[in-house]
Design an enzyme around this catalytic site. Structure first.
Site, short mmCIF file in Angstrom:
data_model
loop_
_atom_site.label_atom_id
_atom_site.label_comp_id
_atom_site.label_asym_id
_atom_site.label_seq_id
_atom_site.Cartn_x
_atom_site.Cartn_y
_atom_site.Cartn_z
N GLU B 137 -11.65 -13.55 29.99
CA GLU B 137 -12.38 -12.33 30.32
C GLU B 137 -13.86 -12.56 30.02
O GLU B 137 -14.21 -13.51 29.32
CB GLU B 137 -11.86 -11.18 29.45
CG GLU B 137 -10.37 -10.96 29.67
CD GLU B 137 -9.81 -9.83 28.81
OE1 GLU B 137 -10.50 -9.40 27.85
OE2 GLU B 137 -8.69 -9.39 29.11
N PRO B 138 -14.72 -11.70 30.54
CA PRO B 138 -16.15 -11.90 30.27
C PRO B 138 -16.43 -12.00 28.76
O PRO B 138 -17.31 -12.74 28.33
CB PRO B 138 -16.79 -10.65 30.88
CG PRO B 138 -15.85 -10.24 31.97
CD PRO B 138 -14.48 -10.58 31.47
N GLY B 139 -15.64 -11.30 27.96
CA GLY B 139 -15.89 -11.31 26.52
C GLY B 139 -15.21 -12.41 25.75
O GLY B 139 -15.45 -12.56 24.54
N ILE B 167 -11.82 -17.19 37.43
CA ILE B 167 -10.46 -17.38 37.92
C ILE B 167 -10.45 -18.35 39.10
O ILE B 167 -10.97 -18.03 40.18
CB ILE B 167 -9.82 -16.03 38.35
CG1 ILE B 167 -9.91 -15.02 37.20
CG2 ILE B 167 -8.37 -16.25 38.78
CD1 ILE B 167 -9.32 -15.49 35.88
N TYR B 242 2.93 -16.45 23.23
CA TYR B 242 3.49 -17.79 23.10
C TYR B 242 3.55 -18.49 24.46
O TYR B 242 3.24 -19.68 24.58
CB TYR B 242 4.88 -17.75 22.45
CG TYR B 242 5.42 -19.13 22.31
CD1 TYR B 242 4.93 -19.99 21.32
CD2 TYR B 242 6.38 -19.63 23.19
CE1 TYR B 242 5.38 -21.29 21.21
CE2 TYR B 242 6.83 -20.93 23.09
CZ TYR B 242 6.34 -21.76 22.10
OH TYR B 242 6.77 -23.05 22.01
N GLU B 251 -1.73 -27.72 30.97
CA GLU B 251 -3.05 -27.62 31.59
C GLU B 251 -4.00 -28.66 30.99
O GLU B 251 -4.76 -29.31 31.71
CB GLU B 251 -3.63 -26.21 31.40
CG GLU B 251 -4.99 -26.04 32.07
CD GLU B 251 -5.57 -24.63 31.98
OE1 GLU B 251 -4.95 -23.78 31.29
OE2 GLU B 251 -6.63 -24.39 32.57
N ARG B 252 -3.92 -28.83 29.69
CA ARG B 252 -4.81 -29.80 29.03
C ARG B 252 -4.48 -31.23 29.42
O ARG B 252 -5.37 -32.07 29.59
CB ARG B 252 -4.75 -29.58 27.52
CG ARG B 252 -5.50 -28.32 27.15
CD ARG B 252 -5.29 -27.81 25.76
NE ARG B 252 -5.93 -26.48 25.69
CZ ARG B 252 -5.66 -25.56 24.78
NH1 ARG B 252 -4.76 -25.80 23.85
NH2 ARG B 252 -6.28 -24.40 24.81
N GLN B 288 -27.35 -58.79 33.06
CA GLN B 288 -26.41 -58.61 31.95
C GLN B 288 -26.30 -57.13 31.55
O GLN B 288 -25.22 -56.64 31.23
CB GLN B 288 -26.85 -59.45 30.76
CG GLN B 288 -25.81 -59.53 29.67
CD GLN B 288 -26.29 -60.33 28.48
OE1 GLN B 288 -27.42 -60.15 28.01
NE2 GLN B 288 -25.46 -61.23 28.01
#
Lengths: 248, 386
Positions: B137-139, B167, B242, B251-252, B288
């Site tokens: 969210e924005p916050g 999103i 959870y 996702e990670r 090099q």
């Protein structure tokens, strides 16, 4: 319609090949492989015929254990089952044709559809030899195939145009580049293909002696291209073609 | 039972010939259907919607998902192979947009009923509908326990009010797997709802303009007395936290894979370019300083990729890898930060010009250490598990 197709394992045409130091082959350790693109076209055509007429498509591959990957590729495209003839090294065209004769005798397909040539050695012999050994009709370099009951109408790419051939089945057809654009296997089909049957046999099981009649003694890189040069005028061009290029 | 006492170890191979076939198919798809157009889509900040259908038709969207909802069950390395090949499009934005269901549907599969899965998973894997995930969210983002979007029960509906931001696929999503507050403050007042985009009170902002990931549509989504049927609740009320957290692990991992591929592509480009570009009479690779730079890049890419694979293998085997996957993400992002920076450096001025892949990779890379939990959040997680 029961169709036998081939899937030869060849070096990926998108990769640069290197001649082995003994000159008798190419360096394969760092190469990637794929199914011969002409065979891929043949498999695609067989699948289209099957989708239209019903029947069965059987993929044959000849080579080391790894050649199974290319048979699986054919199964992933949609072929029904595979036959793997295990051989340490690639047999020459004549041996391949004689192996296929034995498989045809065992399977009695209505048609053998194969690539016009393999892109590694470019021999372009198997389809013709096979038809001769079987005493079947042949239609090579097909750019269009249509099946009508027991005959196949094949458009062949020949110099200067298209030749249309009606051939009784069973027969041998070899696929040219423009016959179709092969599908790529959908992922669910790849997963299902893992469970499809691949029957393994050796040339000895079939009673075929694969001793090569053709032996490659020397491969060499093509000569390096020399840089081009821009000439001033037509006169200089003609002179160069006469005196340096020796073409006129 | 026989017991063979081996004196030599075998190393684990993650990809079998069957994985390679899947990889090849994905690669052909990218080569034929994506690469010729990707430049255009990047500049247009959007890829055609029909790509979802095309990708679904060859099974790219459904890989690793249950068959009864249109997926193709497969181990985690099939998904990795597909993700890696999609990244060969050179557009993280395209991958994120096309793959937004990979973060949006796992909560439905883990918490939803069979009926919900038929409604909200099957059409997505089929490429008919687009799914997005709405947590941030924005916050606040990673501070999931503190989300403010409210869902108040009214008869057989929830009345949702609030806002979600950043999103992915937000502009075009047909459904949003959305975290809302249904109970008291804190983690135990959070539920997951599937909110359909055609619900009255659901509205979408203009496409957000981003540093990178141009081909993906990113939006802000607003809920104004948005009435969501109770049957869209996933699992039990107030038990959503959870599910959200469990979803982050995957996702990670996928962000680590994206970072590794971003780095790998940048490295490959730099290698190629340093052989052809000449300076002071010899190719860059003849210096090099360039060679050593390329060595450092390649080392980072290899090390990071191997560790990510290892973590993926353990996740695939069902082991809890919260700490390790956080490390993998951080390491991969550190590697891709460094490698994309150096690749641009090797390209010099051209590396700063649009139309050069390394320029896009460097831009697209920046989000990877922010999205799905920032590097600092990863470190907080790791520190609590050490």
């Amino acid at each position: 319609m029961k169709i036998l197709v081939t899937a030869k394992r060849v070096t990926d045409p998108d990769m640069k090949i290197k001649v082995r130091s003994d000159g008798a082959g190419i360096e394969t350790s760092s190469m990637s492989f794929k199914v011969n693109p002409f065979d891929e076209i043949a498999i695609e055509e067989a699948l289209r015929i099957k989708e239209d007429k019903g029947g069965e498509v059987i993929v044959v591959g000849i080579g080391s254990d790894k050649a199974q990957t290319e048979i699986r590729y054919g199964l992933s495209m949609g072929a029904d089952r595979g036959i793997h003839i295990t051989a340490g090294s690639d047999p020459d065209s004549d041996a391949v044709a004689r192996i296929l004769v034995k498989i045809v005798e065992a399977e009695s397909p209505d048609m053998v559809l194969l690539g016009k040539q393999a892109i590694d050695v470019d021999d372009n012999q198997v389809a013709q030899l096979l038809a001769e050994y079987l005493g079947w009709g042949q239609a090579c370099f097909a750019s269009k195939v249509s099946i009508n009951d027991n005959t196949a109408r094949v458009e062949r790419e020949v110099d200067g145009g298209i030749e249309v051939v009606d051939m009784d089945l069973p027969g041998v057809i070899s696929a040219d580049l423009r016959l179709n654009e092969p599908r790529y296997p959908a992922l669910p089909a790849i997963m299902k293909a893992r469970k499809k049957e691949i029957k393994k046999m050796t040339p000895a099981d079939l009673g075929v002696d694969t001793t090569s009649k053709v032996v490659i003694t020397q491969l060499a890189e093509p000569p390096q291209r020399k840089g081009g040069r821009i000439v001033e005028d037509v006169a200089e061009l003609v002179k160069a073609l006469k005196e340096e290029a020796l073409v006129i | 039972m026989s017991f063979e006492f081996k004196t030599t170890c075998e190393y684990q191979k993650y990809f079998t010939p069957s994985h390679d076939l899947v990889r090849k198919s994905a690669r052909q798809f990218v080569k034929k259907e994506i690469l010729p157009y990707i430049e255009e889509w990047e500049e247009a900040c959007e890829f055609p919607k029909e790509m979802y259908k095309k990708a679904a038709d060859i099974g790219l969207l459904g890989i690793g998902y249950p068959e009864e909802y249109g997926g193709t069950p497969a181990d985690i390395f099939y998904r990795l192979a597909v993700s890696e090949e999609l990244m060969r499009s050179g557009s993280g934005g395209f991958c994120a947009g096309l793959g937004s269901h990979n973060i949006a549907i796992p909560p439905i599969l883990s918490m939803g009923t069979d009926e919900q899965k038929k409604r909200f998973v099957a059409p997505v894997l089929d490429g008919e509908k687009i799914a997005a995930l709405g947590i941030t969210e924005p916050g606040g983002g990673s501070d999931v326990a503190n989300i403010q979007t409210m869902a108040v029960r009214d008869g057989d509906h929830y009345v949702v009010n609030g806002c979600k931001t950043f999103i992915t696929s937000g502009c075009r999503a047909d459904q949003l797997t959305c975290a809302v507050r249904t109970g008291a403050e804190g983690a135990h007042g959070i539920s997951m709802l599937v909110i359909e985009a055609d619900t009255p009170g659901y509205s979408v902002s203009e496409k957000l303009k981003k540093t990178g990931w141009w081909a993906s549509d990113t939006a802000e989504i607003y809920f104004d007395d948005c009435r969501v049927p109770v049957e869209n609740l996933l699992g039990e009320e107030n038990q959503g936290f959870y599910g959200i957290m469990a979803n982050f692990q995957y996702e990670r991992l996928m962000l680590a894979v994206m970072a590794n591929m971003t780095a790998r592509l940048a490295m490959e480009e730099a290698m190629r370019y340093s052989k052809e570009r000449k300076a002071f009479g010899k190719p860059l690779a003849g210096f090099q300083v360039t060679r050593h730079k390329l060595v450092d890049m390649a080392t980072l890419v290899e090390v990071s990729t191997e560790f990510t694979y290892r973590v993926a293998a353990k996740i695939g085997a069902g082991e809890d890898q919260i700490k390790e996957v956080s490390m993998a993400k951080n390491f991969a992002c550190m590697a891709s930060d460094r490698v994309t920076y150096d690749a641009v450096q090797i390209f010099g001025g051209y590396g700063y010009m649009r139309g050069y892949l390394v320029e896009r990779l460097a831009r697209d890379n920046r989000i990877l250490s922010i999205g799905g939990g920032a590097t600092e959040i990863m470190k907080e997680i790791i520190s609590k598990l050490m």
